[in-house]
Design a protein around this motif. Structure first.
Motif, PDB file in Angstrom:
ATOM      1  N   VAL A 226     -10.536  24.822-135.074  1.00 41.72           N
ATOM      2  CA  VAL A 226     -11.784  25.577-134.927  1.00 41.72           C
ATOM      3  C   VAL A 226     -12.957  24.730-135.398  1.00 41.72           C
ATOM      4  O   VAL A 226     -12.845  23.925-136.326  1.00 41.72           O
ATOM      5  CB  VAL A 226     -11.746  26.897-135.733  1.00 41.72           C
ATOM      6  N   ARG A 227     -14.099  24.931-134.736  1.00 41.94           N
ATOM      7  CA  ARG A 227     -15.350  24.272-135.117  1.00 41.94           C
ATOM      8  C   ARG A 227     -16.328  25.326-135.618  1.00 41.94           C
ATOM      9  O   ARG A 227     -16.475  26.390-135.019  1.00 41.94           O
ATOM     10  CB  ARG A 227     -15.971  23.538-133.925  1.00 41.94           C
ATOM     11  N   THR A 228     -17.008  25.000-136.719  1.00 43.53           N
ATOM     12  CA  THR A 228     -17.990  25.926-137.274  1.00 43.53           C
ATOM     13  C   THR A 228     -19.239  25.167-137.675  1.00 43.53           C
ATOM     14  O   THR A 228     -19.257  23.935-137.735  1.00 43.53           O
ATOM     15  CB  THR A 228     -17.424  26.637-138.516  1.00 43.53           C
ATOM     16  N   GLU A 229     -20.296  25.906-137.966  1.00 44.77           N
ATOM     17  CA  GLU A 229     -21.525  25.351-138.546  1.00 44.77           C
ATOM     18  C   GLU A 229     -22.183  24.289-137.672  1.00 44.77           C
ATOM     19  O   GLU A 229     -22.687  23.293-138.156  1.00 44.77           O
ATOM     20  CB  GLU A 229     -21.249  24.749-139.939  1.00 44.77           C
ATOM     21  N   GLY A 230     -22.195  24.472-136.358  1.00 45.44           N
ATOM     22  CA  GLY A 230     -22.774  23.473-135.471  1.00 45.44           C
ATOM     23  C   GLY A 230     -24.273  23.317-135.644  1.00 45.44           C
ATOM     24  O   GLY A 230     -24.997  24.284-135.869  1.00 45.44           O
ATOM     25  N   ILE A 231     -24.748  22.062-135.547  1.00 44.79           N
ATOM     26  CA  ILE A 231     -26.182  21.781-135.610  1.00 44.79           C
ATOM     27  C   ILE A 231     -26.497  20.635-134.659  1.00 44.79           C
ATOM     28  O   ILE A 231     -25.699  19.705-134.494  1.00 44.79           O
ATOM     29  CB  ILE A 231     -26.634  21.430-137.053  1.00 44.79           C
ATOM     30  N   ASP A 232     -27.650  20.695-134.008  1.00 47.38           N
ATOM     31  CA  ASP A 232     -28.019  19.688-133.017  1.00 47.38           C
ATOM     32  C   ASP A 232     -28.400  18.370-133.672  1.00 47.38           C
ATOM     33  O   ASP A 232     -28.974  18.320-134.764  1.00 47.38           O
ATOM     34  CB  ASP A 232     -29.199  20.182-132.172  1.00 47.38           C
ATOM     35  N   MET A 233     -28.089  17.276-132.949  1.00 46.91           N
ATOM     36  CA  MET A 233     -28.523  15.944-133.331  1.00 46.91           C
ATOM     37  C   MET A 233     -29.704  15.540-132.440  1.00 46.91           C
ATOM     38  O   MET A 233     -30.015  16.214-131.458  1.00 46.91           O
ATOM     39  CB  MET A 233     -27.375  14.948-133.168  1.00 46.91           C
ATOM     40  N   CYS A 234     -30.380  14.465-132.801  1.00 48.23           N
ATOM     41  CA  CYS A 234     -31.535  14.010-132.021  1.00 48.23           C
ATOM     42  C   CYS A 234     -31.103  13.635-130.605  1.00 48.23           C
ATOM     43  O   CYS A 234     -30.032  13.047-130.400  1.00 48.23           O
ATOM     44  CB  CYS A 234     -32.214  12.827-132.703  1.00 48.23           C
ATOM     45  N   SER A 235     -31.959  13.933-129.654  1.00 45.40           N
ATOM     46  CA  SER A 235     -31.590  13.786-128.247  1.00 45.40           C
ATOM     47  C   SER A 235     -31.805  12.381-127.698  1.00 45.40           C
ATOM     48  O   SER A 235     -31.360  12.085-126.595  1.00 45.40           O
ATOM     49  CB  SER A 235     -32.403  14.779-127.399  1.00 45.40           C
ATOM     50  N   ASN A 236     -32.481  11.494-128.444  1.00 41.40           N
ATOM     51  CA  ASN A 236     -32.800  10.171-127.900  1.00 41.40           C
ATOM     52  C   ASN A 236     -31.795   9.095-128.291  1.00 41.40           C
ATOM     53  O   ASN A 236     -32.014   7.916-128.044  1.00 41.40           O
ATOM     54  CB  ASN A 236     -34.192   9.732-128.368  1.00 41.40           C
ATOM     55  N   VAL A 237     -30.663   9.482-128.915  1.00 44.28           N
ATOM     56  CA  VAL A 237     -29.668   8.515-129.356  1.00 44.28           C
ATOM     57  C   VAL A 237     -28.698   8.203-128.227  1.00 44.28           C
ATOM     58  O   VAL A 237     -28.140   9.101-127.594  1.00 44.28           O
ATOM     59  CB  VAL A 237     -28.891   9.034-130.584  1.00 44.28           C
ATOM     60  N   VAL A 238     -28.499   6.911-127.984  1.00 44.29           N
ATOM     61  CA  VAL A 238     -27.583   6.456-126.945  1.00 44.29           C
ATOM     62  C   VAL A 238     -26.178   6.285-127.496  1.00 44.29           C
ATOM     63  O   VAL A 238     -25.185   6.584-126.829  1.00 44.29           O
ATOM     64  CB  VAL A 238     -28.079   5.116-126.344  1.00 44.29           C
ATOM     65  N   ASN A 239     -26.076   5.796-128.741  1.00 42.86           N
ATOM     66  CA  ASN A 239     -24.779   5.522-129.331  1.00 42.86           C
ATOM     67  C   ASN A 239     -24.884   5.531-130.854  1.00 42.86           C
ATOM     68  O   ASN A 239     -25.894   5.093-131.403  1.00 42.86           O
ATOM     69  CB  ASN A 239     -24.270   4.140-128.862  1.00 42.86           C
ATOM     70  N   TYR A 240     -23.849   6.015-131.526  1.00 42.91           N
ATOM     71  CA  TYR A 240     -23.795   5.974-132.980  1.00 42.91           C
ATOM     72  C   TYR A 240     -23.050   4.709-133.399  1.00 42.91           C
ATOM     73  O   TYR A 240     -21.945   4.446-132.918  1.00 42.91           O
ATOM     74  CB  TYR A 240     -23.090   7.213-133.534  1.00 42.91           C
ATOM     75  N   VAL A 241     -23.639   3.944-134.306  1.00 45.27           N
ATOM     76  CA  VAL A 241     -23.065   2.639-134.632  1.00 45.27           C
ATOM     77  C   VAL A 241     -22.668   2.492-136.089  1.00 45.27           C
ATOM     78  O   VAL A 241     -21.973   1.539-136.452  1.00 45.27           O
ATOM     79  CB  VAL A 241     -24.039   1.496-134.258  1.00 45.27           C
ATOM     80  N   ASN A 242     -23.081   3.398-136.969  1.00 43.69           N
ATOM     81  CA  ASN A 242     -22.733   3.273-138.385  1.00 43.69           C
ATOM     82  C   ASN A 242     -22.891   4.616-139.073  1.00 43.69           C
ATOM     83  O   ASN A 242     -23.821   5.369-138.785  1.00 43.69           O
ATOM     84  CB  ASN A 242     -23.652   2.256-139.071  1.00 43.69           C
TER      85      ASN A 242
END
Length: 454
Positions: A226-242
Motif C-alpha cells: 500500500v502507498r500512503t501520504e502522497g505528495i507532488d514533486m516539481c514538474s520540471n525534473v527530467v531525472n533524479y540523480v542523487n
C-alpha cells in the motif's frame, strides 16, 4: 533484533572497492561499472567463502556475484537473522556463468545452516533486472518482522523494479513488486520505525507529460503493498540523480533529492513529515526556493560538516570571475540549510573542490578580498589577495594541495603542513612565511575551515 546483526554484516570490506568505482547516484540511471576482479581484491571473508562454495555446489556451476550499485549495503552477500529464528541466514545476488542455468539474469538465493553448521541453499528466485540497484532491510506490516527490499536496474527505462522478499516460516518468497525512481528509508514521521519513502514518475499517455509523486510504502495486514501520504514533486525534473537522508533541522528527518531539470541544471527538493503529512517546500513555493538551490551538475546536497544536518549547495562566480567564459569559470559555493517557512539560509561559503573532495569555508574577512587560481594539474589550489583584476592578483595568501599518500613526503619537505587525510589522499596547506598580511590565516583557522566532503 535484526538491526544490529544485519548492520554489522552488511557493511563489508567489499563496499570500499565498489564505492570507488561508482558514483553516489541514487536514481536508476546511475554510473555503470563491472565487478570483474573484485573477488580477488579484496578477497571474500571466510564466512562469505563458505557461502559462495555452498552456492556453487547447489546451482551446479560457477557464478558471477552481483554487487548493489547504490545505497548503504554494497555487498553481494546479505548475512543476518532474516527470519526471526535463532541463527543467521544469507542472501546472495549473482548471475550464472557457462555450465549453470538455462537463461541469463540476476538470481537471488537464500542460504541457511544445517544442524552441523554447514551452509546450504534453501531456494533461488529470479531477479527483475540486469543489475542490483540497492538492498534494504526494512520493517513492514507487522513491526516485529523484517522484509528484504531489492531494487533492480534494467538497461531500458529510467525506473527501477522493486521486489520485496520474505524469509519467514521456512520459505523464501516474493511478497510484493513495484517500481521507483527514488527509494530510501528513514524515520520520517519520528515514530521509532524507519519508513520506506519512494518517488514514482508517471507519464500521461495522452499528453506525454511526466509527473512524480513521493509517498510512503508499507504492507497491509493482508500482506498487500500500500502507498500512503502522497505528495507532488516539481514538474520540471527530467531525472533524479542523487539523494541524501539526514536532518532538516534538529527535529525533522528528511530526504534531499537532487534532480536534473529540463535546462540541464541540478535542483534540490526536500521531502519531510509535518502536520501529519509529507511536505515538499520546493514544490509548494517553487518561485521563491528553486532559484536559490539551482546550480550546475556535480554539486550534490550533503552533510558538509558532519553535524547530521544536510546542506544544499548554490553557486555564483568567484570574485574576479564574474565575466569569465564557461570553460574558465571558477565558482564560489554557498551551503544552505532549510529553516522552515520557505527559508534557505546560508551556513558557509567558500571553494568546493568536487574532484578532490573538499570544501574550504572563507572567513568573513576574506569576503570580496580573496580569490583563487587552480594549478594546471588541478591538484593544487592557490588563494590570492584580490587586487581588482584576476590576472594581476599575485599576492599569495595560501595554497592547498590534495596529493596521493605515496607523494606526501615531498610536500612535507617543502614546507607544507598536513591538515587532513581520507583513504589514500592527504590534504596539505602552505602558508606564506611573512604574516604581516592580515588576510593570511593561522594553521588552526585553516583546519577549522577545512571540510572533507563525501
Amino acid at each position: 533484533m535484526i538491526g544490529s546483526d544485519v548492520v554489522s554484516c552488511l557493511r563489508l570490506s567489499l563496499a570500499a572497492a565498489v564505492t570507488a568505482l561508482s558514483v553516489g547516484l541514487s536514481g536508476c540511471t546511475g554510473f555503470s561499472f563491472t565487478v570483474d576482479g573484485l573477488l580477488n581484491a579484496p578477497k571474500l571473508t571466510e564466512e562469505q567463502g563458505e557461502i559462495h562454495e555452498a552456492l556453487t555446489a547447489a546451482v551446479g556451476g560457477s557464478v558471477t556475484l552481483k554487487y548493489p550499485r547504490n545505497g548503504d549495503n554494497r555487498s553481494a552477500f546479505v548475512i543476518g537473522n532474516l527470519d526471526g529464528d535463532p541463527g543467521k541466514e544469507a542472501l546472495v545476488f549473482y548471475e550464472y556463468n557457462t555450465g549453470a542455468g538455462s537463461d541469463n539474469g540476476i538470481r537471488v538465493n537464500l542460504l541457511d545452516k544445517d544442524e552441523n553448521g554447514k551452509w546450504f541453499s534453501v531456494k533461488e528466485l529470479a531477479g527483475a533486472g540486469t543489475e542490483v540497484d540497492r538492498v534494504i532491510i526494512a520493517q513492514m506490516g507487522e513491526k516485529n518482522r523484517y522484509n528484504v527490499l531489492v531494487g533492480y536496474q534494467s538497461v531500458t527505462g529510467t525506473d527501477c523494479a522493486l521486489e520485496i522478499y520474505s524469509c519467514y516460516d521456512g520459505d523464501f518468497k516474493r511478497v510484493g513488486t513495484d517500481t521507483y525512481s527514488v527509494l530510501d528509508t528513514l524515520d520520517i514521521n519520528y515514530d521509532g520505525y524507519r519508513e520506506i519513502v519512494t518517488i514514482q514518475r508517471q507519464t500521461n499517455s495522452e499528453t506525454n507529460a511526466t509527473s512524480a509523486k513521493a509517498s510512503l510504502l508499507d504492507m497491509s495486514a493482508d500482506n498487500e503493498l500500500v502507498r500512503t501520504e502522497g505528495i507532488d514533486m516539481c514538474s520540471n525534473v527530467v531525472n533524479y540523480v542523487n539523494t541524501c537522508s539526514g536532518l532538516l533541522n534538529k527535529q525533522h528527518e528528511a530526504i534531499f533529492i537532487d534532480g536534473m531539470n529540463s535546462d540541464g541544471n541540478l535542483q534540490t527538493e526536500i521531502v519531510y513529515y509535518r502536520y501529519s503529512s509529507l511536505q515538499n517546500p520546493m514544490q509548494l513555493s517553487p518561485q521563491k526556493l528553486l532559484p536559490l538551490c539551482t546550480r550546475p551538475s556535480g554539486y550534490y546536497s550533503t552533510d558538509v560538516d558532519d553535524d547530521g544536518i544536510v546542506e544544499i549547495p548554490s553557486v555564483k562566480p568567484m570574485t574576479g570571475y564574474e565575466n569569465a567564459i564557461t570553460d574558465e569559470m571558477v565558482y564560489m559555493t554557498t551551503w544552505n540549510v532549510y529553516k522552515d517557512f520557505f527559508d534557505l539560509t546560508e551556513k558557509y561559503h567558500g571553494y568546493y573542490s568536487i574532484s578532490n573532495g573538499y570544501f574550504f569555508a572563507f572567513p568573513n574577512r576574506w569576503n570580496d578580498q580573496v580569490t583563487i587560481k587552480r594549478e594546471p594539474d588541478m591538484s593544487e589550489l592557490v588563494f590570492y589577495k584580490y587586487s581588482g583584476d584576476i590576472n594581476s592578483s599575485n599576492t599569495e595568501i595560501m595554497r592547498i594541495a590534495a596529493v596521493s599518500r605515496k607523494d606526501s613526503e615531498s610536500y612535507a619537505d617543502d614546507g607544507y603542513k598536513l591538515i587532513a587525510s581520507k583513504g589514500q589522499l592527504d590534504y596539505y596547506v602552505k602558508l606564506p612565511e611573512d604574516k604581516r598580511e592580515q588576510l593570511i590565516l593561522t594553521i588552526d583557522e585553516v583546519k577549522n575551515n577545512f571540510f572533507i566532503v563525501g
